[in-house]
Design a protein around this motif. Sequence first.
Motif, PDB file in Angstrom:
ATOM      1  N   THR A 117      42.857  58.582  27.745  1.00  0.00           N
ATOM      2  CA  THR A 117      42.746  57.953  29.066  1.00  0.00           C
ATOM      3  C   THR A 117      41.988  58.795  30.081  1.00  0.00           C
ATOM      4  N   SER A 118      41.995  60.122  29.932  1.00  0.00           N
ATOM      5  CA  SER A 118      41.308  60.946  30.934  1.00  0.00           C
ATOM      6  C   SER A 118      40.633  62.155  30.301  1.00  0.00           C
ATOM      7  N   ILE A 119      39.525  62.550  30.916  1.00  0.00           N
ATOM      8  CA  ILE A 119      38.748  63.716  30.485  1.00  0.00           C
ATOM      9  C   ILE A 119      38.546  64.573  31.723  1.00  0.00           C
ATOM     10  N   GLY A 120      39.042  65.804  31.699  1.00  0.00           N
ATOM     11  CA  GLY A 120      39.092  66.644  32.887  1.00  0.00           C
ATOM     12  C   GLY A 120      37.782  67.323  33.243  1.00  0.00           C
ATOM     13  N   ASN A 121      37.786  67.985  34.390  1.00  0.00           N
ATOM     14  CA  ASN A 121      36.619  68.730  34.862  1.00  0.00           C
ATOM     15  C   ASN A 121      36.180  69.761  33.816  1.00  0.00           C
ATOM     16  N   TYR A 122      34.892  69.816  33.565  1.00  0.00           N
ATOM     17  CA  TYR A 122      34.306  70.801  32.637  1.00  0.00           C
ATOM     18  C   TYR A 122      34.872  70.701  31.215  1.00  0.00           C
ATOM     19  N   ALA A 123      35.509  69.610  30.872  1.00  0.00           N
ATOM     20  CA  ALA A 123      36.183  69.501  29.569  1.00  0.00           C
ATOM     21  C   ALA A 123      35.274  69.849  28.406  1.00  0.00           C
ATOM     22  N   PHE A 124      34.039  69.344  28.435  1.00  0.00           N
ATOM     23  CA  PHE A 124      33.081  69.595  27.352  1.00  0.00           C
ATOM     24  C   PHE A 124      31.790  70.216  27.893  1.00  0.00           C
ATOM     25  N   TYR A 125      31.865  70.878  29.011  1.00  0.00           N
ATOM     26  CA  TYR A 125      30.664  71.423  29.636  1.00  0.00           C
ATOM     27  C   TYR A 125      29.910  72.361  28.675  1.00  0.00           C
ATOM     28  N   GLY A 126      28.620  72.148  28.535  1.00  0.00           N
ATOM     29  CA  GLY A 126      27.799  73.025  27.704  1.00  0.00           C
ATOM     30  C   GLY A 126      28.027  72.897  26.214  1.00  0.00           C
ATOM     31  N   CYS A 127      28.690  71.820  25.786  1.00  0.00           N
ATOM     32  CA  CYS A 127      28.922  71.617  24.346  1.00  0.00           C
ATOM     33  C   CYS A 127      27.682  70.936  23.752  1.00  0.00           C
ATOM     34  N   THR A 128      26.715  71.730  23.415  1.00  0.00           N
ATOM     35  CA  THR A 128      25.407  71.207  23.003  1.00  0.00           C
ATOM     36  C   THR A 128      25.420  70.546  21.628  1.00  0.00           C
ATOM     37  N   GLY A 129      26.497  70.713  20.875  1.00  0.00           N
ATOM     38  CA  GLY A 129      26.545  70.142  19.527  1.00  0.00           C
ATOM     39  C   GLY A 129      27.178  68.766  19.440  1.00  0.00           C
ATOM     40  N   PHE A 152      37.358  72.584  26.275  1.00  0.00           N
ATOM     41  CA  PHE A 152      36.344  73.003  25.307  1.00  0.00           C
ATOM     42  C   PHE A 152      35.074  73.496  26.003  1.00  0.00           C
ATOM     43  N   ASN A 153      35.225  74.023  27.178  1.00  0.00           N
ATOM     44  CA  ASN A 153      34.087  74.516  27.949  1.00  0.00           C
ATOM     45  C   ASN A 153      33.243  75.503  27.146  1.00  0.00           C
ATOM     46  N   GLU A 154      31.946  75.218  27.025  1.00  0.00           N
ATOM     47  CA  GLU A 154      30.985  76.084  26.350  1.00  0.00           C
ATOM     48  C   GLU A 154      31.336  76.385  24.897  1.00  0.00           C
ATOM     49  N   CYS A 155      31.923  75.400  24.242  1.00  0.00           N
ATOM     50  CA  CYS A 155      32.124  75.499  22.787  1.00  0.00           C
ATOM     51  C   CYS A 155      30.868  74.919  22.126  1.00  0.00           C
ATOM     52  N   THR A 156      29.876  75.733  21.964  1.00  0.00           N
ATOM     53  CA  THR A 156      28.538  75.252  21.618  1.00  0.00           C
ATOM     54  C   THR A 156      28.417  74.708  20.188  1.00  0.00           C
ATOM     55  N   LYS A 157      29.366  75.046  19.312  1.00  0.00           N
ATOM     56  CA  LYS A 157      29.315  74.525  17.941  1.00  0.00           C
ATOM     57  C   LYS A 157      30.237  73.332  17.723  1.00  0.00           C
ATOM     58  N   LEU A 158      30.914  72.887  18.769  1.00  0.00           N
ATOM     59  CA  LEU A 158      31.750  71.700  18.660  1.00  0.00           C
ATOM     60  C   LEU A 158      30.891  70.536  18.190  1.00  0.00           C
ATOM     61  N   ALA A 159      31.334  69.824  17.156  1.00  0.00           N
ATOM     62  CA  ALA A 159      30.485  68.810  16.522  1.00  0.00           C
ATOM     63  C   ALA A 159      31.124  67.422  16.554  1.00  0.00           C
ATOM     64  N   LEU A 160      31.790  67.093  17.646  1.00  0.00           N
ATOM     65  CA  LEU A 160      32.474  65.808  17.746  1.00  0.00           C
ATOM     66  C   LEU A 160      31.491  64.640  17.724  1.00  0.00           C
ATOM     67  N   THR A 161      31.879  63.579  17.003  1.00  0.00           N
ATOM     68  CA  THR A 161      31.107  62.337  17.028  1.00  0.00           C
ATOM     69  C   THR A 161      31.905  61.198  17.657  1.00  0.00           C
ATOM     70  N   GLU A 162      33.198  61.434  17.928  1.00  0.00           N
ATOM     71  CA  GLU A 162      34.038  60.450  18.598  1.00  0.00           C
ATOM     72  C   GLU A 162      35.247  61.136  19.204  1.00  0.00           C
ATOM     73  N   LEU A 163      35.923  60.428  20.098  1.00  0.00           N
ATOM     74  CA  LEU A 163      37.153  60.925  20.709  1.00  0.00           C
ATOM     75  C   LEU A 163      38.304  59.992  20.340  1.00  0.00           C
ATOM     76  N   PRO A 164      39.565  60.454  20.468  1.00  0.00           N
ATOM     77  CA  PRO A 164      40.713  59.626  20.066  1.00  0.00           C
ATOM     78  C   PRO A 164      40.752  58.278  20.789  1.00  0.00           C
ATOM     79  N   ALA A 165      41.146  57.246  20.067  1.00  0.00           N
ATOM     80  CA  ALA A 165      41.070  55.872  20.573  1.00  0.00           C
ATOM     81  C   ALA A 165      41.935  55.625  21.805  1.00  0.00           C
TER      82      ALA A 165
END
Length: 362
Positions: free
Chosen positions: A133-145, A117-130
């Motif tokens: 186990t892992s979150i990769g390099n740059y996975a949410f980089y620049g996701c300002t929302g 989701f690199n640079e998905c600036t309108k991504l509006a997540l408030t939680e991740l799946p329960a």
Amino acid sequence: AFTERSNLSLNKLPNNLVTIEANAFLKCTSLQMTSLPSNITTIGGSAFQECTNLSLISLPTSVTSIGAYAFSNCSRLSLSSLPDSVSSIGQCAFDRCENIALSKLPAGLKSIEASTFNECTKLALTELPAGLTSIGNYAFYGCTGIKMSKLPESVCSIGTYAFGGCSNLALTKLPDNLTIIRANTFDECPKLALTELPAGLTSIENYAFFNCKNIKLTKLPDTVEYIGNRAFAQCDGLVLKELPDGVKTIEAGAFRACPNIEQIKLPSSLESIGDVAFAYCSKLTKVICERDIAPTLKGQSVFSNSPVKIYIPARAQGYTAENYWPIEKIEYIKIPVTPSIQGDTVKSYDGTADVPDGQLSI
């Protein structure tokens, strides 16, 4: 299939289609579909990559797999959700999809791959799946929302730059299973509100918390051995008073410009300190070094522009100008490590000096 046919203007695919193969519509920039057939289960790698006019608003509930780069740089993609049936999303699948506005991710995901989701600036997540186990390099980089306050406890690995530049990320705690905070993981996350780090942490890499102005750590875990280049630089809320006994290396600028560190005790385990590590700490007035043999300073400006006095053990060796210790600027006083000093007379490089009552305790 239709790779790089920039004039292709399909707006519908056959209803009996089950799989969209890899590269099927790669760089078909005129493609304007708003929906996919209801039986689709697999969207292959780069299937719609750089389809800049693709305007899908949803994916079929039958989809289970989304390949690497599947929708990369689809700037008009406006998904608000992903089907719960999705169990696999490849790296860069939604890279630079600036208009997707997901509020949650499918519950079955176990990993978020690199740059998903690199640079998905309108991504509006408030939680991740329960069960993640892992979150990769740059996975949410620049996701300002994204505005998450916690991560799943199941997470045991977070990659470099994973949350870099997430200006609204407001985590108050990190998962207990983390042993490394990788380079730039939370770089430029000014709303990060951590008050403690995982108990088993061993390494905090370069720029890990750079410019995270709201973290309020008073101590680091006892297991920490390595603090990287500018790992905590410009962390205004940092109020550390000592470093753990096992710390061996502090790299350049690690605590540079941390305005609320007033004193710091450096353990006997410390072997080297990078240049400007404690520079521009405007309130830092006291540094207590427990090591008999001076840690190696990797530059002449480790404590520059900080109003500091440095206290060293009675048996100290190597705290000299030749080793970059700034004796011409800072008063050095030889002290025993064990007892408290309450008005005792002690030896300094210039003869004897009194430590005033209440000024120093070790």
